[in-house]
Design a protein around this motif. Structure first.
Motif, PDB file in Angstrom:
ATOM      1  N   UNK A  44       0.687  -1.167  -0.037  1.00  0.00           N
ATOM      2  CA  UNK A  44      -0.112   0.017  -0.081  1.00  0.00           C
ATOM      3  C   UNK A  44       0.842   1.189   0.109  1.00  0.00           C
ATOM      4  N   UNK A  45       0.642   2.020  -1.057  1.00  0.00           N
ATOM      5  CA  UNK A  45       1.311   3.079  -1.123  1.00  0.00           C
ATOM      6  C   UNK A  45       0.562   4.376  -0.766  1.00  0.00           C
ATOM      7  N   UNK A  46       0.778   5.407   0.118  1.00  0.00           N
ATOM      8  CA  UNK A  46       0.083   6.437   0.385  1.00  0.00           C
ATOM      9  C   UNK A  46       0.521   7.774   0.568  1.00  0.00           C
ATOM     10  N   UNK A  79       0.194  -3.074  -6.015  1.00  0.00           N
ATOM     11  CA  UNK A  79       0.359  -2.008  -5.339  1.00  0.00           C
ATOM     12  C   UNK A  79      -1.154  -1.717  -5.012  1.00  0.00           C
ATOM     13  N   UNK A  80      -1.420  -1.190  -3.693  1.00  0.00           N
ATOM     14  CA  UNK A  80      -2.781  -0.678  -3.436  1.00  0.00           C
ATOM     15  C   UNK A  80      -2.559   0.966  -3.376  1.00  0.00           C
ATOM     16  N   UNK A  81      -3.489   1.618  -3.886  1.00  0.00           N
ATOM     17  CA  UNK A  81      -3.607   3.206  -3.759  1.00  0.00           C
ATOM     18  C   UNK A  81      -4.833   3.660  -3.167  1.00  0.00           C
ATOM     19  N   UNK A  82      -4.946   4.283  -2.109  1.00  0.00           N
ATOM     20  CA  UNK A  82      -6.275   4.853  -1.644  1.00  0.00           C
ATOM     21  C   UNK A  82      -6.737   6.159  -2.560  1.00  0.00           C
ATOM     22  N   UNK A  83      -8.062   6.434  -2.515  1.00  0.00           N
ATOM     23  CA  UNK A  83      -8.718   7.773  -3.461  1.00  0.00           C
ATOM     24  C   UNK A  83      -8.057   9.029  -3.074  1.00  0.00           C
ATOM     25  N   UNK A  84      -7.678   9.149  -1.931  1.00  0.00           N
ATOM     26  CA  UNK A  84      -6.991  10.489  -1.454  1.00  0.00           C
ATOM     27  C   UNK A  84      -5.679  10.454  -2.087  1.00  0.00           C
TER      28      UNK A  84
END
Length: 124
Positions: A44-46, A79-84
């Protein structure tokens, strides 16, 4: 009508990829996932507020995809990327380097207008 279809294809081709990985980054992510012993893990990349330039990057492993997440599959890892965070990471590249400053993931982000000296925070 044919020219419209061609224009549409050209427009789609100009859209930057969500995020890209270098082979070094993909190899390191795969190695870390193997050490954890769970093939279901994704990186997860944030982006969060903070750091000397306003925003900073974060990385964590996650088995779950949350509502609104974007999943990117490249070079055998996910990879996972959240909407923000998505809006700040479109077109970015993740690399992994080992040098005098130690070993670290490095993000080359075309959306960053300034970065701090350590490279871990940015402003957009």
């Amino acid at each position: 009508m044919m020219s419209t279809a061609t224009e549409t294809m050209t427009d789609l081709d100009s859209i930057p990829p969500v995020m890209t990985l270098t082979q070094n980054a993909a190899d390191k992510i795969a190695s870390l996932i193997e050490e954890e012993g769970s093939d279901d893990l994704k990186l997860r990349v944030f982006v969060t507020g903070g750091g000397c330039s306003g925003f900073q990057y974060g990385f964590t492993f996650d088995e779950n995809m949350n509502e609104g997440d974007t999943e990117v599959h490249q070079l055998g890892v996910s990879l996972l990327i959240d909407p923000m965070s998505y809006q700040y990471l479109v077109g970015a590249e993740i690399d992994y380097s080992e040098g005098l400053e130690g070993a670290q993931f490095v993000i080359k982000n075309p959306n960053a207008t300034t970065t701090c000296g350590c490279g871990s925070s940015f402003s957009a």
